[in-house]
Design a protein around this motif. Structure first.
Motif, PDB file in Angstrom:
ATOM      1  N   THR A 271       0.851  -1.197   0.000  1.00 32.78           N
ATOM      2  CA  THR A 271       0.000   0.000   0.000  1.00 32.78           C
ATOM      3  C   THR A 271       0.883   1.242   0.000  1.00 32.78           C
ATOM      4  O   THR A 271       1.637   1.472   0.951  1.00 32.78           O
ATOM      5  CB  THR A 271      -0.933  -0.014   1.223  1.00 32.78           C
ATOM      6  OG1 THR A 271      -1.689  -1.225   1.186  1.00 32.78           O
ATOM      7  CG2 THR A 271      -1.888   1.163   1.202  1.00 32.78           C
ATOM      8  N   ARG A 272       0.832   1.994  -1.099  1.00 32.89           N
ATOM      9  CA  ARG A 272       1.679   3.181  -1.257  1.00 32.89           C
ATOM     10  C   ARG A 272       0.820   4.434  -1.138  1.00 32.89           C
ATOM     11  O   ARG A 272      -0.214   4.553  -1.810  1.00 32.89           O
ATOM     12  CB  ARG A 272       2.365   3.183  -2.627  1.00 32.89           C
ATOM     13  CG  ARG A 272       3.294   2.014  -2.813  1.00 32.89           C
ATOM     14  CD  ARG A 272       4.260   2.234  -3.975  1.00 32.89           C
ATOM     15  NE  ARG A 272       5.158   1.102  -4.062  1.00 32.89           N
ATOM     16  CZ  ARG A 272       5.019   0.076  -4.898  1.00 32.89           C
ATOM     17  NH1 ARG A 272       4.018   0.074  -5.766  1.00 32.89           N
ATOM     18  NH2 ARG A 272       5.865  -0.931  -4.890  1.00 32.89           N
ATOM     19  N   THR A 273       1.289   5.376  -0.333  1.00 39.22           N
ATOM     20  CA  THR A 273       0.508   6.586  -0.092  1.00 39.22           C
ATOM     21  C   THR A 273       0.262   7.351  -1.398  1.00 39.22           C
ATOM     22  O   THR A 273      -0.835   7.873  -1.615  1.00 39.22           O
ATOM     23  CB  THR A 273       1.228   7.468   0.943  1.00 39.22           C
ATOM     24  OG1 THR A 273       1.477   6.668   2.103  1.00 39.22           O
ATOM     25  CG2 THR A 273       0.398   8.667   1.348  1.00 39.22           C
ATOM     26  N   GLU A 274       1.270   7.389  -2.298  1.00 33.78           N
ATOM     27  CA  GLU A 274       1.089   8.136  -3.562  1.00 33.78           C
ATOM     28  C   GLU A 274      -0.032   7.510  -4.392  1.00 33.78           C
ATOM     29  O   GLU A 274      -0.821   8.216  -5.025  1.00 33.78           O
ATOM     30  CB  GLU A 274       2.345   8.136  -4.460  1.00 33.78           C
ATOM     31  CG  GLU A 274       3.675   8.261  -3.811  1.00 33.78           C
ATOM     32  CD  GLU A 274       4.161   6.951  -3.212  1.00 33.78           C
ATOM     33  OE1 GLU A 274       3.984   6.808  -1.987  1.00 33.78           O
ATOM     34  OE2 GLU A 274       4.727   6.104  -3.922  1.00 33.78           O
ATOM     35  N   THR A 275      -0.088   6.178  -4.391  1.00 37.69           N
ATOM     36  CA  THR A 275      -1.149   5.508  -5.161  1.00 37.69           C
ATOM     37  C   THR A 275      -2.506   5.785  -4.522  1.00 37.69           C
ATOM     38  O   THR A 275      -3.492   6.052  -5.227  1.00 37.69           O
ATOM     39  CB  THR A 275      -0.886   3.989  -5.226  1.00 37.69           C
ATOM     40  OG1 THR A 275       0.409   3.787  -5.770  1.00 37.69           O
ATOM     41  CG2 THR A 275      -1.914   3.274  -6.079  1.00 37.69           C
ATOM     42  N   THR A 276      -2.566   5.731  -3.191  1.00 34.62           N
ATOM     43  CA  THR A 276      -3.842   6.032  -2.525  1.00 34.62           C
ATOM     44  C   THR A 276      -4.284   7.454  -2.869  1.00 34.62           C
ATOM     45  O   THR A 276      -5.473   7.701  -3.124  1.00 34.62           O
ATOM     46  CB  THR A 276      -3.711   5.847  -1.000  1.00 34.62           C
ATOM     47  OG1 THR A 276      -3.240   4.519  -0.748  1.00 34.62           O
ATOM     48  CG2 THR A 276      -5.044   6.055  -0.296  1.00 34.62           C
ATOM     49  N   ALA A 277      -3.319   8.383  -2.910  1.00 35.29           N
ATOM     50  CA  ALA A 277      -3.670   9.774  -3.257  1.00 35.29           C
ATOM     51  C   ALA A 277      -4.243   9.843  -4.673  1.00 35.29           C
ATOM     52  O   ALA A 277      -5.208  10.584  -4.936  1.00 35.29           O
ATOM     53  CB  ALA A 277      -2.442  10.667  -3.117  1.00 35.29           C
ATOM     54  N   GLN A 278      -3.669   9.071  -5.595  1.00 34.94           N
ATOM     55  CA  GLN A 278      -4.210   9.067  -6.977  1.00 34.94           C
ATOM     56  C   GLN A 278      -5.622   8.478  -6.999  1.00 34.94           C
ATOM     57  O   GLN A 278      -6.500   8.957  -7.721  1.00 34.94           O
ATOM     58  CB  GLN A 278      -3.297   8.259  -7.899  1.00 34.94           C
ATOM     59  CG  GLN A 278      -1.978   8.949  -8.177  1.00 34.94           C
ATOM     60  CD  GLN A 278      -0.899   7.999  -8.691  1.00 34.94           C
ATOM     61  OE1 GLN A 278      -1.157   6.832  -8.969  1.00 34.94           O
ATOM     62  NE2 GLN A 278       0.320   8.509  -8.809  1.00 34.94           N
ATOM     63  N   LEU A 279      -5.842   7.452  -6.178  1.00 36.32           N
ATOM     64  CA  LEU A 279      -7.180   6.845  -6.120  1.00 36.32           C
ATOM     65  C   LEU A 279      -8.186   7.824  -5.517  1.00 36.32           C
ATOM     66  O   LEU A 279      -9.345   7.890  -5.956  1.00 36.32           O
ATOM     67  CB  LEU A 279      -7.124   5.551  -5.298  1.00 36.32           C
ATOM     68  CG  LEU A 279      -6.329   4.409  -5.949  1.00 36.32           C
ATOM     69  CD1 LEU A 279      -5.943   3.341  -4.922  1.00 36.32           C
ATOM     70  CD2 LEU A 279      -7.144   3.779  -7.083  1.00 36.32           C
TER      71      LEU A 279
END
Ligand SMILES: NC(=O)c1ccc[n+]([C@@H]2O[C@H](COP(=O)([O-])OP(=O)(O)OC[C@H]3O[C@@H](n4cnc5c(N)ncnc54)[C@H](OP(=O)(O)O)[C@@H]3O)[C@@H](O)[C@H]2O)c1
Length: 328
Positions: A271-279
């Motif tokens: 779980t990557r924070t940058e990916t969560t931000a994009q989601l």
């Protein structure tokens, strides 16, 4: 603010009734940490694996008799109550989402680097579904290089990870076919699947051979040779889920995939924070609309775990702060 809180914890491995509410002191955030009021916690099949200590091999790492981390819950959306030294990116009152430990609690301390800010337009119950299921879907699509025009088959697409995969693949411009339970078919069609099939009425080997650029196996049941035969030249089969062997879990299948002809990619999502931000951005723009099958109040977190443990979820199950309206 009260100085005690409720956290759902277990002493030994078992089914959902092993997880009980405990009253404990509210922790203070240390340097680089944030104390949250928990607004919503999405449950994942990973929570169930940890709760049950399955497959048995994971107990070597997580605790032989019972889990060393006693509280369940990993995904969380919440409101910042206090920040530790050195936290400059969040302030009291900010709405955030991310992943932590023991999030099935009315307060939780999370490292600031694991959180991303939430716009008002994304409700906590929706946001909470994004970190684990969303990151798993993104990393799977990236591993299979799914882009516009790709033909994608997702086997076992009705649950949390599968519904994200369908919608994110369709958003990339892929043509998505999916197998799932009958109840999930209208949901997946709404999320962008071009064709859906009831997995109880279809053998994957009945689908056209050599048709798909990517085959994503969430169910973990079809023989590897069947997945391979569905692939077009240069295509990739991603191995995402399935319980596998009671002790070794999916590891045997993953090892077999390494010596089986064909391009297999076992997925171990991070779980990557940058990916969560994009989601979060995709959800705010309306391009990503996670499907919530049910919400439960935190006071009924045990019932929520039992529901997910039964393995029949379509989309996501989310636990919300008592009194919070699920969508806002
Ligand atoms: N590799 C990774 O990094 C990673 C990360 C996250 C999750 N996972 C794995 O991915 C899998 C899915 O996780 P999840 O949280 O999305 O699960 P979930 O939400 O609990 O999935 C439940 C859904 O799966 C369907 N299903 C069950 N058995 C099936 C089968 N044989 N064929 C087709 N559909 C079937 C059920 O449909 P019916 O009710 O109709 O049976 C239900 O809709 C799990 O095995 C999990 O461990 C892997």
């Amino acid at each position: 603010m009260t100085d005690t809180m409720t956290v759902w914890r277990q002493r030994c491995y078992g089914s959902a009734d092993a997880v009980r509410p405990e009253t404990v002191p509210v922790p203070a955030p240390r340097a680089s940490e944030v104390l949250l009021q928990t607004d919503a916690v999405a449950l994942n099949s990973g929570d169930i694996h940890l709760m049950r200590g399955e497959p048995g091999l994971v107990r070597v790492a997580l605790g032989l008799r019972g889990p060393r981390i006693r509280g369940r819950g990993m995904d969380v959306a919440g409101t910042v109550l206090a920040v530790g030294d050195g936290v400059t990116e969040f302030a009291v009152g900010d709405a955030v989402v991310g992943s932590g430990r023991e999030t099935l609690a009315d307060r939780v301390v999370v490292p600031a680097k694991r959180l991303t800010r939430l716009p008002e337009t994304v409700a906590p119950a929706i946001a909470a579904t994004l970190p684990i299921a969303g990151n798993t879907a993104v990393q799977t699509l990236d591993a299979c290089r799914v882009g516009s025009g790709a033909r994608v088959l997702i086997a076992g697409a009705g649950g949390g990870v599968g519904t994200f995969l369908v919608q994110l693949a369709a958003d990339r411009g892929a043509e998505v076919w999916a197998t799932c339970g009958e109840r999930a078919r209208p949901v997946l069609e709404r999320l962008g699947a071009a064709r859906t099939f009831d997995y109880r009425a279809l053998e994957l080997s009945d689908l056209p051979r050599g048709r798909f650029d990517a085959v994503v196996d969430i169910a973990g049941e079809p023989p590897l040779s069947v997945l391979r035969d569905l692939l077009a030249p240069g295509g990739t089969a991603a191995l995402v889920g399935g319980d596998g062997h009671p002790f070794f879990g999916p590891f045997g299948r993953i090892l077999r995939s390494a010596v089986t002809r064909g391009r297999f990619r076992p997925i171990t999502a991070v779980t990557r924070t940058e990916t969560t931000a994009q989601l979060v951005e995709l959800a705010a723009s309306g391009r990503l609309t996670p499907h919530l099958e049910r919400t439960f109040p935190l006071s009924q977190a045990g019932a929520a775990l039992a529901y997910v443990e039964a393995g029949r979820t379509v989309g996501k199950v989310v636990v919300v702060r008592d009194g919070l309206r699920p969508q806002g």
